[in-house]
Design an enzyme around this catalytic site. Sequence first.
Site, PDB file in Angstrom:
ATOM      1  N   GLY A  12     -65.183 115.323 105.844  1.00 44.74           N
ATOM      2  CA  GLY A  12     -64.704 114.034 105.216  1.00 44.74           C
ATOM      3  C   GLY A  12     -63.480 114.666 104.630  1.00 44.74           C
ATOM      4  O   GLY A  12     -63.299 115.284 103.862  1.00 44.74           O
ATOM      5  N   ALA A  16     -62.441 112.453  97.910  1.00 48.53           N
ATOM      6  CA  ALA A  16     -63.260 113.586  97.203  1.00 48.53           C
ATOM      7  C   ALA A  16     -63.253 114.825  98.114  1.00 48.53           C
ATOM      8  O   ALA A  16     -63.244 116.032  97.653  1.00 48.53           O
ATOM      9  CB  ALA A  16     -64.939 113.152  97.392  1.00 48.53           C
ATOM     10  N   GLY A  17     -63.218 114.628  99.631  1.00 49.46           N
ATOM     11  CA  GLY A  17     -63.056 115.974 100.392  1.00 49.46           C
ATOM     12  C   GLY A  17     -61.810 116.684 100.435  1.00 49.46           C
ATOM     13  O   GLY A  17     -61.895 117.736 100.309  1.00 49.46           O
ATOM     14  N   PHE A 116     -59.640  96.780  82.576  1.00 49.75           N
ATOM     15  CA  PHE A 116     -60.148  96.673  83.981  1.00 49.75           C
ATOM     16  C   PHE A 116     -61.812  96.149  83.452  1.00 49.75           C
ATOM     17  O   PHE A 116     -62.140  96.273  82.457  1.00 49.75           O
ATOM     18  CB  PHE A 116     -60.315  97.977  84.805  1.00 49.75           C
ATOM     19  CG  PHE A 116     -59.929  97.926  86.184  1.00 49.75           C
ATOM     20  CD1 PHE A 116     -58.548  97.818  86.632  1.00 49.75           C
ATOM     21  CD2 PHE A 116     -60.990  97.799  87.184  1.00 49.75           C
ATOM     22  CE1 PHE A 116     -58.339  97.726  87.717  1.00 49.75           C
ATOM     23  CE2 PHE A 116     -60.469  97.744  88.434  1.00 49.75           C
ATOM     24  CZ  PHE A 116     -59.383  97.815  88.800  1.00 49.75           C
ATOM     25  N   ASP A 229     -72.249 108.048 107.767  1.00 50.59           N
ATOM     26  CA  ASP A 229     -72.563 109.011 108.646  1.00 50.59           C
ATOM     27  C   ASP A 229     -73.180 110.222 107.952  1.00 50.59           C
ATOM     28  O   ASP A 229     -74.439 110.643 108.035  1.00 50.59           O
ATOM     29  CB  ASP A 229     -71.382 109.639 109.160  1.00 50.59           C
ATOM     30  CG  ASP A 229     -70.640 108.524 109.893  1.00 50.59           C
ATOM     31  OD1 ASP A 229     -70.780 107.442 109.982  1.00 50.59           O
ATOM     32  OD2 ASP A 229     -69.662 109.007 110.850  1.00 50.59           O
ATOM     33  N   GLN A 248     -72.942  97.515  95.450  1.00 46.87           N
ATOM     34  CA  GLN A 248     -72.111  96.568  94.730  1.00 46.87           C
ATOM     35  C   GLN A 248     -71.124  95.538  95.664  1.00 46.87           C
ATOM     36  O   GLN A 248     -70.611  96.173  96.659  1.00 46.87           O
ATOM     37  CB  GLN A 248     -70.878  97.477  94.136  1.00 46.87           C
ATOM     38  CG  GLN A 248     -69.923  96.744  93.294  1.00 46.87           C
ATOM     39  CD  GLN A 248     -69.217  97.421  92.224  1.00 46.87           C
ATOM     40  OE1 GLN A 248     -68.287  98.105  92.817  1.00 46.87           O
ATOM     41  NE2 GLN A 248     -69.606  97.507  90.956  1.00 46.87           N
ATOM     42  N   HIS A 250     -68.321  93.333  95.338  1.00 43.35           N
ATOM     43  CA  HIS A 250     -66.809  92.987  94.774  1.00 43.35           C
ATOM     44  C   HIS A 250     -66.675  91.711  94.432  1.00 43.35           C
ATOM     45  O   HIS A 250     -66.586  90.967  95.399  1.00 43.35           O
ATOM     46  CB  HIS A 250     -65.859  93.964  95.216  1.00 43.35           C
ATOM     47  CG  HIS A 250     -64.672  94.029  94.366  1.00 43.35           C
ATOM     48  ND1 HIS A 250     -64.204  92.700  93.988  1.00 43.35           N
ATOM     49  CD2 HIS A 250     -64.249  94.876  93.642  1.00 43.35           C
ATOM     50  CE1 HIS A 250     -62.822  93.094  93.317  1.00 43.35           C
ATOM     51  NE2 HIS A 250     -62.924  94.539  92.918  1.00 43.35           N
ATOM     52  N   LEU A 260     -60.302  92.987 100.193  1.00 38.73           N
ATOM     53  CA  LEU A 260     -60.568  93.397  98.796  1.00 38.73           C
ATOM     54  C   LEU A 260     -59.197  92.893  98.140  1.00 38.73           C
ATOM     55  O   LEU A 260     -58.066  93.225  98.449  1.00 38.73           O
ATOM     56  CB  LEU A 260     -60.578  94.705  98.336  1.00 38.73           C
ATOM     57  CG  LEU A 260     -60.901  95.049  97.001  1.00 38.73           C
ATOM     58  CD1 LEU A 260     -61.987  94.714  96.387  1.00 38.73           C
ATOM     59  CD2 LEU A 260     -60.813  96.722  96.955  1.00 38.73           C
ATOM     60  N   GLU A 263     -59.687  93.885  91.136  1.00 37.00           N
ATOM     61  CA  GLU A 263     -60.090  93.485  89.788  1.00 37.00           C
ATOM     62  C   GLU A 263     -58.793  93.442  89.033  1.00 37.00           C
ATOM     63  O   GLU A 263     -58.814  92.965  87.922  1.00 37.00           O
ATOM     64  CB  GLU A 263     -60.899  94.494  89.351  1.00 37.00           C
ATOM     65  CG  GLU A 263     -61.629  93.895  88.227  1.00 37.00           C
ATOM     66  CD  GLU A 263     -63.066  94.759  88.107  1.00 37.00           C
ATOM     67  OE1 GLU A 263     -63.837  95.038  88.915  1.00 37.00           O
ATOM     68  OE2 GLU A 263     -62.989  95.545  86.798  1.00 37.00           O
ATOM     69  N   ARG A 294     -68.709  94.076  87.667  1.00 34.60           N
ATOM     70  CA  ARG A 294     -68.679  93.300  88.981  1.00 34.60           C
ATOM     71  C   ARG A 294     -69.923  92.736  89.156  1.00 34.60           C
ATOM     72  O   ARG A 294     -70.022  91.552  89.964  1.00 34.60           O
ATOM     73  CB  ARG A 294     -68.235  94.459  89.971  1.00 34.60           C
ATOM     74  CG  ARG A 294     -66.944  94.816  90.024  1.00 34.60           C
ATOM     75  CD  ARG A 294     -66.494  95.671  90.573  1.00 34.60           C
ATOM     76  NE  ARG A 294     -65.016  96.193  90.570  1.00 34.60           N
ATOM     77  CZ  ARG A 294     -64.601  97.169  91.304  1.00 34.60           C
ATOM     78  NH1 ARG A 294     -65.181  98.115  91.878  1.00 34.60           N
ATOM     79  NH2 ARG A 294     -63.194  97.505  90.986  1.00 34.60           N
ATOM     80  N   HIS A 361     -68.837  96.344  98.842  1.00 36.79           N
ATOM     81  CA  HIS A 361     -68.013  97.173  98.388  1.00 36.79           C
ATOM     82  C   HIS A 361     -68.402  98.676  98.251  1.00 36.79           C
ATOM     83  O   HIS A 361     -67.480  99.284  98.799  1.00 36.79           O
ATOM     84  CB  HIS A 361     -67.338  96.712  97.163  1.00 36.79           C
ATOM     85  CG  HIS A 361     -66.370  97.050  96.630  1.00 36.79           C
ATOM     86  ND1 HIS A 361     -64.966  97.378  97.421  1.00 36.79           N
ATOM     87  CD2 HIS A 361     -65.638  97.834  95.564  1.00 36.79           C
ATOM     88  CE1 HIS A 361     -63.832  97.980  96.789  1.00 36.79           C
ATOM     89  NE2 HIS A 361     -64.424  98.547  95.632  1.00 36.79           N
ATOM     90  N   GLU A 391     -68.391 108.715  97.232  1.00 39.55           N
ATOM     91  CA  GLU A 391     -69.227 107.679  97.655  1.00 39.55           C
ATOM     92  C   GLU A 391     -70.577 108.140  98.145  1.00 39.55           C
ATOM     93  O   GLU A 391     -71.716 107.482  98.192  1.00 39.55           O
ATOM     94  CB  GLU A 391     -68.788 106.496  98.429  1.00 39.55           C
ATOM     95  CG  GLU A 391     -69.618 105.407  98.303  1.00 39.55           C
ATOM     96  CD  GLU A 391     -68.829 103.977  98.762  1.00 39.55           C
ATOM     97  OE1 GLU A 391     -67.784 104.085  99.035  1.00 39.55           O
ATOM     98  OE2 GLU A 391     -69.480 102.923  99.325  1.00 39.55           O
ATOM     99  N   ARG A 402     -71.500 100.199  89.511  1.00 46.89           N
ATOM    100  CA  ARG A 402     -70.411 101.023  89.130  1.00 46.89           C
ATOM    101  C   ARG A 402     -69.272 100.192  88.507  1.00 46.89           C
ATOM    102  O   ARG A 402     -69.034  98.995  88.749  1.00 46.89           O
ATOM    103  CB  ARG A 402     -69.828 101.498  90.415  1.00 46.89           C
ATOM    104  CG  ARG A 402     -68.315 102.434  90.183  1.00 46.89           C
ATOM    105  CD  ARG A 402     -67.942 102.972  91.192  1.00 46.89           C
ATOM    106  NE  ARG A 402     -67.442 102.095  92.486  1.00 46.89           N
ATOM    107  CZ  ARG A 402     -66.284 101.449  92.423  1.00 46.89           C
ATOM    108  NH1 ARG A 402     -65.413 101.697  91.170  1.00 46.89           N
ATOM    109  NH2 ARG A 402     -66.014 100.894  93.531  1.00 46.89           N
ATOM    110  N   SER A 407     -64.733 104.977  90.803  1.00 43.80           N
ATOM    111  CA  SER A 407     -64.969 105.736  91.982  1.00 43.80           C
ATOM    112  C   SER A 407     -63.799 106.549  92.282  1.00 43.80           C
ATOM    113  O   SER A 407     -63.795 107.565  92.545  1.00 43.80           O
ATOM    114  CB  SER A 407     -65.118 104.527  92.939  1.00 43.80           C
ATOM    115  OG  SER A 407     -63.900 103.854  93.124  1.00 43.80           O
TER     116      SER A 407
END
Lengths: 610, 255
Positions: A12, A16-17, A116, A229, A248, A250, A260, A263, A294, A361, A391, A402, A407
């Site tokens: 990925g 994060a990856g 937020f 996956d 979640q 949204h 999306l 927010e 949310r 979301h 995620e 969350r 995130s």
Amino acid sequence: MQTHQYDVVIVGAGGAGMRAALEASGEVRTAVISKLYPTRSHTGAAQGGMCAALANVEEDNWEWHTFDTVKGGDYLVDQDAAEIMAKEAIDAVLDLERMGLPFNRTPEGRIDQRRFGGHTRNHGEAAVRRSCYAADRTGHMILQTLYQNCVKQDVEFFNEFYVLDLITDHDLSEGDVPDGEEVNATGVVAYDLATGEIHVFQAKSIVFATGGAGKIFKTTSNAHTLTGDGMALALRRGFPLEDMEFFQFHPTGLAGLGILLSEAARGEGGILRNSDGERFMERYAPTIKDLAPRDIVARSMANEVREGRGCGPNKDYVLLDLTHLEPAHIDAKLPDITEFARTYLGIEPYTEPVPVYPTAHYAMGGIPTNVDAEVLRDSHNVVKGLYAAGEVACVSVHGSNRLGTNSLLDINVFGKRAGRTAAAYAKTATFRDLPEDAAARTVAQLDEMRDRPDGARVAEVRRELQETMDANAQVFRTGESLAQALDDIRGLQERFKTVSVQDKGKMFNTDLLEALELGFLLDIAEVTVVAAINRKESRGGHYREDFPDRDDTNYMLHTMTYRRPTDAPDAVDGTVGEYFDHVESFDGYKVVLGSKPVIQTRYEPMERKY
Amino acid sequence: MTATLDGAASTETATAGEIPTFDVTLRIRRYSPENGPEATWEEFTVTAHGTDRVLDALHKVKWEEDGSLTFRRSCAHGVCGSDAMRINGRNRLACKTLLKDVNPDKVITVEPIKGLPVLKDLVVDMEPFFASYREIMPFLITNGNQPSKERIQSSEQRERFDDTTKCILCAACTSSCPVFWTDGQYFGPAAIVNAHRFIFDSRDDGATQRLEILNDKEGVWRCRTTFNCTEACPRGIEVTKAIQEVKRAMITRAF
């Protein structure tokens, strides 16, 4: 077939990856395998910001951020992990700035911050400006900045490679191993989309950073490629998935489309209104109104619609009103989302309110990890050499709901930790032999799918899955609706066995890959619904109309779902957990539930009011 | 709504509350090396809704008629940059192009973007494109010690390069450029846009190196300011202007 050997393989190339890759690739030989070009990853669609208590514009501190995260998650958050995330948030933002991320600035030239949902000063007194942002394209900037730094660091990518199997030295889906026994992840099997060739990657450390699974729902903000996956591969090898019932929705998806709208629109002053023009969030969350978390806003919107106060010809959405904001302010702070409204609905947000409705979301649940991103194979044993972040993982910093911006924070904090831990382990570990037929299962699966003559169409089965999930497992759930969803999923799993593809070629066979992705979606939807059936309470993103209250006495535990052979005991960790003793049998396997304690440090669970 | 859609929709018997539908025909350039060396045109007619995009129509073809139709896509709302293609002769993102805006009364042609090798149907080889991008050093280059907190940058300094930070690397601009079509060595607009993003970032110290690279014979000077790139950009970046600013910076060494 080709084989490769790397110290660290990261699956990925989203936030994060790539954050993990930046840590690991400087230390050990690292490869990043991604089914997309890195800049196509869905991190790029995140809009509003990334919270960190920099206190650049008003008083703030990480302890308030921790509290908000714990309360936002309806106390199912592991508080030690949330504290780490809130503390490390500050460096995570500064890291990105130093890498070149173009944040919006204060008049003094510091990183600007805005309000937020659910982020408050002093434990809920009022909304606080904590979100660091770059207009309404913060995720885009994070993804680009991380990719730019991967280019700088010459990170090795395998683009448009689909990882289709995880290789381990024990297959837990064939039966449990004793407590304390070592289980190792040893490699992955990937499919090169361009050529159809199989590549086996042997690795000392494997990091899963494959993102979410929003495509189990019909109305979703998620990309077509978010098919769960990594989660499904872990599940199929017998590793648990944690808290899958918490998904979640949204609040502000473009009505009918699910695209999306950040927010940040409400953070900048936008207001939700019903058909009477009423600012209905004043009734549901008197203190922070439209900036409630949310789950609360989404439920309130759905409730307005249900009680007949929806807007439009079918009274099936509410309105996001930005018309009282200065057009110049909208252009500066919310350029992209207002363009979405113009492009896709032909609505001019300067003068007209925008039709919105909740959209699937984010998966709060995922592959369980500890705070060092090491994957757990039950409530306490780690899998050697296997890590997860973003995620796909469940640390759990988000609990049952969350908070917005957390995130982008999660991927940076735990992506970095995953990269570091994976590299450190790879330095001490040796390569473990792969079985000779490491790719056999994958090859068989591909061949069978490609060679199957006429059968059900992928799109048809997928549409039916998404429709039952939207109808029966969305914002409002009941035992009955969930039973219906599970029944439908069982039927669809059977039909999946007859699915056939039309493209029989080797090159860029996206038809074939969509079929395999459908298999992942079905497996994820299945455990999502099983976990939701078992949790007979309402908490965060999981709302049971037949059990509308939170039940801390019986359900203050993380749900763990395991896939086990039909003849295995109905127990994991050696015991059948009270209230988490549910078992569902499927054709050839069963889903067994277990639980994991929630880690509490500073905060006693309280009633959640805003 | 455009007159086109109203025209198309009025032919249907729309019941109250129902979204009007219309039929649309796509003429798609097909090519697969596994099926022979020649590219062909193939037409498909599908039923679409008023808010559908070209990507929705392509999905309908793939999901209901011919599963072998191949194209890239991911986010489906114009931020990931996967689905740039030539629609009625113009580079666009399929997910951002509403059918009603490209005159669905007539056949809509869909082809791969030009100037990059076609691999299958609408899928092109993106490697040359990303190679150019990598060459201009698309990352912040700084001298001196790292600050313990954030670098200070004024809102005006931040605004200076805002436009070019929007790039999603979809290649719509580069593959609309006639110079790029005829000369595969030209860096192309997208690479220059991404150089601009750093050259004009007050925190960056690498402008001289980047300008050196772009001063190459295949660099910015090949641009003939035809403005195709600006028109093609789905993010509304003033691409030609950015290229001009880079040219000017090269002469004046002021950035």
